[in-house]
Design a protein around this motif. Structure first.
Motif: not given
Length: 481
Positions: A34-35, A291-293, A440-442, A445-449
């Protein structure tokens, strides 16, 4: 002990659920491919249904079979659901297994809490809070071990074997519950028999609900009505909020409650909102954090033990229960010690602190994400550990205290249902945790903060608001019966 095994089962399968859903179908250990947005929605639907099941589970115990029998049946049904997950069949069979687990947990979880509350009838509130903190340690011992066993088996060898291991744990829990049932309080809440009119009314409502489920399933499976999992999760979350509003309004306006009981139900409604907000954040441990891990955390330690050269991402799902086991005794001692000195901060203050600490946990992840973007390197595990630590402190301020408070404030004839509403708040939070986590998992990295900053503001802001209204809420709690 029963909750230890139930949580082993729940957290064992939950630790690998999203990872299994997003794993490629052509991998050596195939998943469902799955996505991530859809996987998050599936997770939200499942966890929401698990905690929603506490509402009818509480009603069934209150009106039909009593909490003791409800716990046993819940354990057996949960075990069956996990065994279904282990079958290497289609996605439809897997979804059916998730639905069976939701029914089982809905019977077991609220009624185990009711039985713990019965152990502390007539005892001081601070001692009751401490007792529930000890209960929380038992729960989290199961949650601690589960990812290390079921998670490692599933992620390293075979996903289906991981689900099987979780089911075996629940089978062990059912056996020990039956063998040690005699230690439970003799004065357990007894079911209130329904009148003939009430039975007819419940029969009509049940038939109407079953007809709706069958019609909806038929329309979707035949393709007449096409609806995505993501849309279904959003509809489900909105429906849960509507159900909560209806339930509380019915109790406050229709049920024949005393003035004191209405005040207490009003307090439970406020705590319900706080619980939903809290679990919308902390429920992301299995989505955003997992997913961050997987994507952004350096997992090279112990990597030589595994084929991929990194330790399983699911191991981090044990961090929260490890911290709870370590620090819950301290919090239990703290509440008793403050209560003995007439300095107990009170329920609304504890809830406010819990929400603020959760927001600060997301602040740590925001700083970690900024470092990842700036350096292009993976984050050290200490960032996740610190975020989990702050979330754990928040959880120990809010969750066991909330359970204790609901068992104390709920009108006696609605005890199981009010515990069900507490878990309904958890259901609402977990549905949105799945939706947020999948989104968030999709992202890159630039948009995570920016995403983590929004969660920080939400947690800290709602906590400060709760502290501001702590005085009036304390007065409602103290309202005479």
């Amino acid at each position: 002990m029963t909750e230890l095994f139930e949580r082993f089962t729940y957290y064992g399968m939950r630790s690998v659920l999203v990872l299994f859903l997003v794993a490629a179908t052509d991998a050596s250990n195939p998943g469902l491919g799955m996505d991530r947005t859809t996987a998050g929605a599936v997770y939200g639907l499942y966890t929401g249904a698990v905690y929603l099941g506490s509402l009818p589970g509480g009603w069934i115990a209150d009106r039909l079979i009593g909490p003791r029998r409800a716990v046993l049946w819940g354990a057996l049904i949960t075990m069956l659901g996990n065994f279904i997950l282990a079958i290497p069949a289609s996605a439809s069979v897997f979804y059916f297994g998730l639905a069976v687990i939701a029914v089982g947990v809905g019977l077991l979880k609220p009624n185990a809490t009711v039985l713990v509350g019965a152990l502390y009838d007539g005892q001081p509130g601070a001692r009751r809070d401490a007792g529930f903190s000890i209960f929380y340690v038992g729960i989290n011992l199961g949650a601690l071990v589960a990812p290390l066993i079921a998670g490692t088996i599933g992620e390293t060898f075979n996903w289906r074997l991981g689900f099987l291991a979780a089911g075996v744990g629940m089978g062990a829990g059912a056996i020990q519950y039956k063998l040690t049932e005699g230690y439970l309080p003799d004065a357990e809440p007894q079911p209130t028999k329904l009148s003939a009119a009430a039975r007819r009314r419940m029969g009509r409502l049940s038939a109407l609900f079953l007809a709706f489920v069958l019609i909806f399933a038929t329309l979707t499976l035949t393709g007449i009505v096409q609806i995505s999992v993501l849309s279904l999760a959003k509809i489900f979350g909105t429906a849960l909020i509507g159900l909560a509003v209806f339930f509380f309004l019915n109790l406050l306006l229709v049920a024949r409650l005393t003035r004191g009981e209405r005040a207490h139900v009003g307090v439970i409604a406020i705590l319900f909102v706080c619980s939903a907000l809290f679990w919308a954040g902390s429920g992301q441990h299995a989505t955003t954090f997992n997913l961050f891990a997987l994507d952004y955390t350096d997992r090279s330690s112990f990597g030589h033990l595994f084929r991929e050269g990194v330790h399983p991402a699911s191991w981090y799902q044990s961090i929260n229960p490890i911290f709870i086991v370590l620090f819950a005794p301290f919090f239990a001692w703290l509440w008793v010690a403050l209560g003995a000195r007439n300095r107990d901060p009170g329920i609304p203050v504890k809830f406010g602190l819990g929400l603020i600490l959760q927001g600060l946990g997301f602040l740590v992840l925001m700083l970690a994400a900024q470092l990842i973007v700036a350096t292009g390197n993976q984050a050290a595990p200490t960032w996740l550990l610190m975020a989990y630590l702050l979330h754990t402190f928040g959880e120990l301020c809010l969750s066991p205290v909330g359970l204790s408070t609901v068992t104390k404030l709920a009108p006696a004839r609605y005890a199981g249902q009010m515990i069900g509403t507490w878990f309904l708040g958890t259901a609402v939070g977990n549905v949105f945790a799945g939706l947020i986590g999948g989104h968030v998992g999709s992202l890159d990295a630039a948009t995570l903060p920016e995403q983590f900053l929004l969660m920080t503001v939400t947690g800290v802001g709602s906590g400060v608001l709760m502290l501001a209204f702590a005085g009036p809420i304390r007065n409602w709690i103290g309202t005479a019966q």
